[in-house]
Design an enzyme around this catalytic site. Sequence first.
Site, PDB file in Angstrom:
ATOM      1  N   TYR A 105      -4.611 -18.647 -32.092  1.00  0.00           N
ATOM      2  CA  TYR A 105      -5.841 -19.084 -31.770  1.00  0.00           C
ATOM      3  C   TYR A 105      -6.768 -18.016 -31.139  1.00  0.00           C
ATOM      4  CZ  TYR A 105      -9.747 -21.840 -30.448  1.00  0.00           C
ATOM      5  OH  TYR A 105     -10.810 -22.348 -30.171  1.00  0.00           O
ATOM      6  N   TRP A 107     -11.099 -15.939 -30.947  1.00  0.00           N
ATOM      7  CA  TRP A 107     -12.258 -15.909 -31.666  1.00  0.00           C
ATOM      8  C   TRP A 107     -12.496 -14.542 -32.260  1.00  0.00           C
ATOM      9  CZ3 TRP A 107     -17.735 -17.825 -30.769  1.00  0.00           C
ATOM     10  CH2 TRP A 107     -17.386 -19.422 -30.690  1.00  0.00           C
TER      11      TRP A 107
END
Length: 766
Positions: A105, A107
């Site tokens: 996980y 960005w």
Amino acid sequence: MFKTHGSHWGAFEAEAQDNRVVAIRPLAGDPDPSPILDGMAEGLHHDCRIKAPAVREGWLKHRDRARGGDRFVEVPWDQALDLVAEELQRVKTAHGNDAIFAGSYGWSSAGRFHHAKTQMQRFLNCFGGFTGQKHSYSLAAGLAILPHIVGDVAPLRGLTSWASIAEATDTLVAFGGIPVRNTQVEPGGTASHTTVPWLQKIAARGTHVVSITPIRNDTPDFLNPQWIAPRPNTDVALMLGLAHTLVAEGLHDAAFLATYAVGGDQFLAYVMGEADGQAKTADWASDICDVPAETIRTLARRMAQGRTMIACSYSLQRGDHGEQTFWVTMALACLLGQIGLPGGGFGFGYGSMHGQGNPVPKMPSLTHTAGPNPTGSFIPVARVTDLLLNPGGEYDFDGERRTYPDTKLIYWCGGNPFHHHQDLNRLLEGWRRPDTVIVNEPWWTPTAKLADIVLPATTTMERNDIGHSSRDRFLVAMKQIVTPQFGARNDFDIFRGLSQRLGIEATFTEGRDEDAWLRHLYDQAREGAGPLANRMPDFDTFWEQGILELEAPEKPQVVYEAFRADPAAHPLPTPSGKFEIFCAEIAGFAYDDCPGHPMWREPAEWLGGAEAKSWPLHLISNQPKHKLHSQLDFVGPSRAAKQDGREPVFLSPGDAQARGIQDGDLVRLYNDRGETLAVAAISDDVRGGVAQLPTGAWFDPADWAAAGALERHGNPNVLTLDKGTSKLGQGPISHTTLVEVEKFDGAADAPEPFRLPEIVALPAAG
Ligand SMILES: Nc1nc2c(c(=O)[nH]1)N[C@H]1C(S)=C(S)[C@@H](COP(=O)(O)OP(=O)(O)OC[C@H]3O[C@@H](n4cnc5c(=O)[nH]c(N)nc54)[C@H](O)[C@@H]3O)O[C@H]1N2
Ligand SMILES: Nc1nc2c(c(=O)[nH]1)N[C@H]1C(S)=C(S)[C@@H](COP(=O)(O)OP(=O)(O)OC[C@H]3O[C@@H](n4cnc5c(=O)[nH]c(N)nc54)[C@H](O)[C@@H]3O)O[C@H]1N2
Ligand SMILES: [Mo]
């Protein structure tokens, strides 16, 4: 010469001299560019970069798992890639692909081709797969419940646009406020930050804005908002109190309920107290949320009087029983009966992200693909520590009984779990269980320091890419500004090197290099763009031009317009074809923490609970203004906002005074899970009983080896609670955390979050 490039916080132009970025400027015409741009050039060339592949000494010598605080040995790329390939092959052969946890996980950066996680997962899918993560830290509870109650994610991904609100909304009720700092950001970026201009139109219309949040500055002053500051995590009770007033005063829309929803009766029986003997009156709600009952009643009347939009931010569902916040928002909007009308109804995430409410062209987004995962193995996104500590353990998730696989290897690429996960001391314990941890990272983040093998990745300006978001109308040619710095390689090249060693290069690359992939992704997007394809020139013209703006529909978007006009012809994709205020499928799961219709359930920790006696402050660890999560924490505006190298924690004057804390004092925030040091900032913008410590400070324990060591930098996640929202969504609940704060009189070492680990020379062969 300036060239276009892009980031999650916006497109920009950059100029280099002698292979160093010397200037970065926002795009001409961007009405509200992000200050985060200011740190990018320094960050790119910073000493905090990982300079060469590095292997933790303890792992290299005797495969120990004492991650953290260890020395690293720099090795040549070939040797590092050999080691990684051998480890992957060993774990696959001995334990199977689901022993590789690579949910990864995070960005990473805005470019859609060099998207770190996609590159890694594509590579691992070619290798037989891995255990992944489902949903996101942003929205796990919301993404779990919406498909049950509205059939899809329309009020989140296709919500009524700002244009419609600016045109028609009389009252905008914003749970979680409209924090414009959050709207500076969009995954994939934007070339024009338009939220503030939209909000200015709303202000000019004279819309009454109600900002419901414990933090006053969540909503900009120019909207002249009415501030209602409930106890954190009590919004469900507040909404039930609003619902009760509407029904008790005959202000609800019974015809809408009957035509467009199912379960109105069960819900009203609960609200009015027929079901459980407790009417959810404004007075009942007032006791829970600590908002005067008269304020609740007045607000309910106002909401029924004119056109009302109920906005609910992502943050509300990042708390215990977060599913209920989205569900009761929908139910309340059904009672008002304005769903499908311009500027009316409900929507999620206004103020959470730039794209929410932004006009969007109708076309699929430009994106790279990881392909299918052959193992099908996953965990709910935030159950990471449970996975690591509890192999073989059973848990519930969205109607299924599931089992955690046994993790032998972690591969992280493009995320910072020692930023994003809750209860970091517990994560640290789990993190030391697997045999091997591999991390691709540009910088020596805490996660990199906690790896066994670290591969230095390039940052965005060191490569060519395309920036695009599904909620934006721009495509950005992200042109390479400098060559790879230090010893860094693109994630794509790292995985190409690994795929060569593992015999899967042809499937991983499909014979394409960076340039061929960019052309391929662009052409694919153009082929899928329908009528908009005419607006997309060939790749070379796009690249030359730098920024491509596609036309978004002029007509304001109104979600559920068609359903309202003709519910039989345009049913919702739910079993009933309607809004499910009572959901038979969820009721059938028989979950105590997520029953068949929205209900108030006490959070695990809150100011109204017995635990508040020991821990009297509710911690709000919201998104940081000066950075994106933990990115660029060490430079630019983020570094400048620190005091003595630490994060500020915002306290109300009353709470500070009661503890003898003055502005600028060093303070310790603590609970049973951990402790962190921060600098007190006293502010009228914070509700009493609340401490606001935004996320993003790099994890900096005073002693990596000691369990629960003092964190010195102001990282709230040593305090937060690591529990799922409910058996339905299992989402993270970072906004459900109680703490105490005291003036810190102990001896505090200076924080050292950005110190490099000790690097030792490669032992001579032989
Ligand atoms: N307490 C608390 N915790 C929270 C939240 C909260 O509200 N409160 N919010 C949560 C939410 S919503 C989110 S989305 C998460 C965010 O958590 P993350 O997305 O994990 O945070 P980032 O700091 O963006 O981490 C991205 C990492 O990728 C690295 N990176 C950048 N570009 C590249 C690249 O090209 N290649 C590679 N290999 N790496 C790259 C960056 O250096 C950085 O370390 O945090 C969550 N955590
Ligand atoms: N500048 C910047 N912008 C960002 C990000 C970033 O790191 N930096 N991260 C991006 C990401 S990944 C995401 S998911 C979004 C997140 O978007 P959100 O989840 O909406 O953002 P938060 O900042 O966590 O919370 C917004 C506000 O909600 C309020 N709040 C918290 N708990 C409660 C509660 O129980 N009740 C009420 N009524 N209010 C509450 C807090 O005062 C908080 O300031 O932001 C995005 N935008
Ligand atoms: Mo997020």
